[in-house]
Design a protein around this motif. Structure first.
Motif, mmCIF file in Angstrom:
data_model
loop_
_atom_site.group_PDB
_atom_site.id
_atom_site.type_symbol
_atom_site.label_atom_id
_atom_site.label_comp_id
_atom_site.label_asym_id
_atom_site.label_seq_id
_atom_site.Cartn_x
_atom_site.Cartn_y
_atom_site.Cartn_z
ATOM 1 N N ILE A 29 0.498 -0.963 -0.079
ATOM 2 C CA ILE A 29 -0.235 -0.387 0.125
ATOM 3 C C ILE A 29 0.932 1.550 0.038
ATOM 4 O O ILE A 29 1.921 1.680 0.873
ATOM 5 C CB ILE A 29 -0.837 -0.113 1.164
ATOM 6 N N THR A 30 0.739 2.308 -0.784
ATOM 7 C CA THR A 30 1.036 3.731 -0.958
ATOM 8 C C THR A 30 0.466 4.143 -0.385
ATOM 9 O O THR A 30 -0.987 4.766 -0.696
ATOM 10 C CB THR A 30 1.774 3.960 -2.392
ATOM 11 N N LEU A 31 0.940 5.264 0.685
ATOM 12 C CA LEU A 31 -0.283 6.149 1.675
ATOM 13 C C LEU A 31 0.576 7.516 2.010
ATOM 14 O O LEU A 31 1.342 7.640 2.323
ATOM 15 C CB LEU A 31 -0.488 5.987 2.430
ATOM 16 N N ASN A 32 0.063 8.882 1.171
ATOM 17 C CA ASN A 32 0.074 9.861 1.082
ATOM 18 C C ASN A 32 -0.590 10.026 3.112
ATOM 19 O O ASN A 32 -1.587 11.061 2.582
ATOM 20 C CB ASN A 32 -0.049 10.989 0.282
ATOM 21 N N ILE A 33 0.201 10.323 3.990
ATOM 22 C CA ILE A 33 -0.049 10.465 5.175
ATOM 23 C C ILE A 33 -0.400 11.926 5.959
ATOM 24 O O ILE A 33 1.152 12.057 4.801
ATOM 25 C CB ILE A 33 0.672 8.599 6.514
ATOM 26 N N THR A 34 -1.118 11.953 6.604
ATOM 27 C CA THR A 34 -1.446 13.358 6.736
ATOM 28 C C THR A 34 -1.337 13.402 8.489
ATOM 29 O O THR A 34 -0.671 14.230 9.061
ATOM 30 C CB THR A 34 -2.846 14.141 6.287
ATOM 31 N N ARG A 35 -1.934 11.914 8.718
ATOM 32 C CA ARG A 35 -1.656 12.638 10.448
ATOM 33 C C ARG A 35 -2.123 10.891 10.936
ATOM 34 O O ARG A 35 -2.311 9.926 9.893
ATOM 35 C CB ARG A 35 -3.528 12.761 11.221
ATOM 36 N N PHE A 36 -1.922 10.710 12.219
ATOM 37 C CA PHE A 36 -0.938 9.114 12.143
ATOM 38 C C PHE A 36 -1.756 9.439 13.925
ATOM 39 O O PHE A 36 -1.589 10.232 14.955
ATOM 40 C CB PHE A 36 0.361 8.589 12.421
ATOM 41 N N TYR A 87 -4.988 8.586 8.684
ATOM 42 C CA TYR A 87 -5.276 9.481 7.679
ATOM 43 C C TYR A 87 -3.894 9.841 6.468
ATOM 44 O O TYR A 87 -3.201 9.983 6.376
ATOM 45 C CB TYR A 87 -5.643 10.765 8.438
ATOM 46 N N MET A 88 -5.444 10.008 5.227
ATOM 47 C CA MET A 88 -4.524 9.891 3.639
ATOM 48 C C MET A 88 -4.954 11.305 3.501
ATOM 49 O O MET A 88 -5.663 11.621 3.490
ATOM 50 C CB MET A 88 -5.032 8.823 3.089
ATOM 51 N N ALA A 89 -3.653 12.155 2.824
ATOM 52 C CA ALA A 89 -4.613 13.063 1.876
ATOM 53 C C ALA A 89 -5.304 12.344 0.839
ATOM 54 O O ALA A 89 -5.411 11.159 0.469
ATOM 55 C CB ALA A 89 -3.346 13.554 1.502
ATOM 56 N N GLY A 90 -5.980 13.368 -0.284
ATOM 57 C CA GLY A 90 -6.616 12.770 -1.371
ATOM 58 C C GLY A 90 -5.833 12.471 -2.705
ATOM 59 O O GLY A 90 -6.407 12.172 -3.957
ATOM 60 N N TRP A 91 -4.856 12.242 -3.076
ATOM 61 C CA TRP A 91 -3.373 11.517 -3.043
ATOM 62 C C TRP A 91 -2.812 11.191 -3.275
ATOM 63 O O TRP A 91 -2.464 11.219 -1.995
ATOM 64 C CB TRP A 91 -3.480 13.570 -4.854
ATOM 65 N N GLY A 92 -1.988 10.284 -4.127
ATOM 66 C CA GLY A 92 -0.922 10.084 -4.073
ATOM 67 C C GLY A 92 -0.667 8.439 -3.600
ATOM 68 O O GLY A 92 -0.545 7.818 -2.696
ATOM 69 N N GLU A 109 -10.301 7.942 3.226
ATOM 70 C CA GLU A 109 -10.096 9.207 4.313
ATOM 71 C C GLU A 109 -9.201 8.944 5.077
ATOM 72 O O GLU A 109 -8.227 8.907 5.622
ATOM 73 C CB GLU A 109 -11.499 9.926 5.207
ATOM 74 N N ARG A 110 -9.140 7.376 5.289
ATOM 75 C CA ARG A 110 -8.463 6.697 5.991
ATOM 76 C C ARG A 110 -8.250 5.238 6.289
ATOM 77 O O ARG A 110 -9.286 4.730 5.706
ATOM 78 C CB ARG A 110 -8.844 7.247 7.691
ATOM 79 N N LEU A 111 -7.274 4.823 6.980
ATOM 80 C CA LEU A 111 -7.599 3.068 7.059
ATOM 81 C C LEU A 111 -6.814 2.824 8.765
ATOM 82 O O LEU A 111 -5.991 3.674 9.152
ATOM 83 C CB LEU A 111 -6.403 2.485 6.077
#
Length: 167
Positions: A29-36, A87-92, A109-111
């Motif tokens: 999985i490739t995630l553009n993480i914004t928060r953890f 939490y993930m951004a809407g791209w990437g 939006e999140r995993l």
């Protein structure tokens, strides 16, 4: 070794799994993480870190030998934690399945990833953690199918007309 390299000996290995990823046989999985964040056993969410302007991060399965080391978990209050939330951004964002097919995951939006056997943080003893992801291993034989078909003949069924005329 602890004195030479500054390792405090408190490293916890966390095996993380996601039901949807397991069911779909996701290998990466490739995630553009914004928060953890971490979820405790009462369902409360504890934010660990924000990632402003983060580039996508590749999360690979345990079979690859790759893990993510995090010292940020030491900021969590004492208690038992059952999941980590990204939490993930809407791209990437994308999923790569065991057969190598890739698919965009920008709609999420999140995993949430469940922590196998949970994580217990005791007072003044918050460990550094290694995050291992329980994903399906890649099917490496998919790369050799054209070569094996050449030597052993394809096992895929040929059209009936070709079999009738040529044989």
């Amino acid at each position: 070794m602890e004195a030479d390299f500054g390792v405090n000996g408190q490293i916890a290995d966390l095996i993380l799994s996601n039901e949807a990823a397991t069911a779909l046989k996701v290998s990466e999985i490739t995630l553009n993480i914004t928060r953890f964040s971490a979820i405790d056993e009462q369902g409360n969410e504890h934010f660990i870190m924000d990632f402003p302007g983060q580039n996508p991060v590749d999360l690979k399965g345990m079979a690859s030998g790759n893990f993510i080391r995090s010292k940020s978990v030491v900021s969590l209050p004492e208690g038992k934690y059952i999941a980590l939330r990204f939490y993930m951004a809407g791209w990437g964002n994308r999923f790569v399945y065991e057969d190598g097919m890739a698919e965009s995951a920008n709609t999420f939006e999140r995993l949430d990833f469940e922590i196998e056997n949970g994580l217990i943080i005791e007072k003044n003893k918050a460990p550094e953690v290694k995050l291992w992801f329980n994903f399906a291993p890649y099917q490496w034989k998919r790369h050799f199918k054209p070569l094996s078909d050449l030597f052993m003949g394809s096992k895929s069924q040929k059209p009936r007309l070709a079999n009738g005329v040529c044989n």
